[in-house]
Design a protein around this motif. Structure first.
Motif: not given
Length: 176
Positions: A62-79
């Protein structure tokens, strides 16, 4: 939803490997003093999102999924965002604490074995049953690199956090 997640402030103004040893050691000590609170922050946030960290081994996915969702909230970016880096830190603390509890010889260490190592002056897990006495694991560093890859459009790695945990614990002395 009332976002209870509080971003971790490491209280440093530059990478730890660039800091004088005394300053880096003070940052390490402060980090260690905060790790229990950071787990509580993560638990409250998980609860807000509808899952529990009480069953740690299931919580890893569930933490893995949370991390992925949070990264994708930002969309593709440099950092990744500061929030994502904070989540990496908190998830790394959570997994590292599991390792310390389940591997009798594992402990947090202020890493100074090799100035050229990527984890120099960082909090790492040491005490492994391997030939290299300087062997350490820096889960925060691994997760931040993963977040970088995801934020730049890289693919999600199913089961990554579980594999990190299992690979790491396999090198530890077991509790009897």
């Amino acid at each position: 939803m009332n976002d209870t997640y509080v971003i971790f402030d490491p209280k440093v103004d530059r990478p730890l490997h660039e800091m004088p040893r005394n300053d880096a050691k003070a940052a390490y000590n402060w980090f260690i003093s905060q790790k229990d609170e950071r787990i509580e922050v993560l638990k409250r946030y998980a609860h807000e999102l509808g899952f529990s960290l009480d069953d740690e081994f299931n919580a890893i996915e569930q933490l893995h999924n949370l991390l992925v969702v949070e990264v994708h909230k930002d969309s593709v970016r440099d950092v990744p965002s500061t929030r994502v880096f904070s989540l990496c830190n908190d998830i790394a603390i959570f997994i590292s604490e599991m390792l310390v509890r389940n591997g009798s010889s594992l402990q947090w260490t202020f890493y100074i074995a090799n100035e050229n190592d990527l984890s120099y002056h960082r909090p790492v897990i040491t005490g492994f049953n391997v030939k290299n006495n300087n062997y350490s694991v820096d889960i925060d560093y691994v997760l931040c690199q993963y977040a970088h890859r995801l934020s730049q459009g890289g693919n999600q790695e199913e089961g990554l956090l579980r594999r990190i945990y299992e690979s790491t614990i396999s090198k530890a002395h077991r509790k009897k």
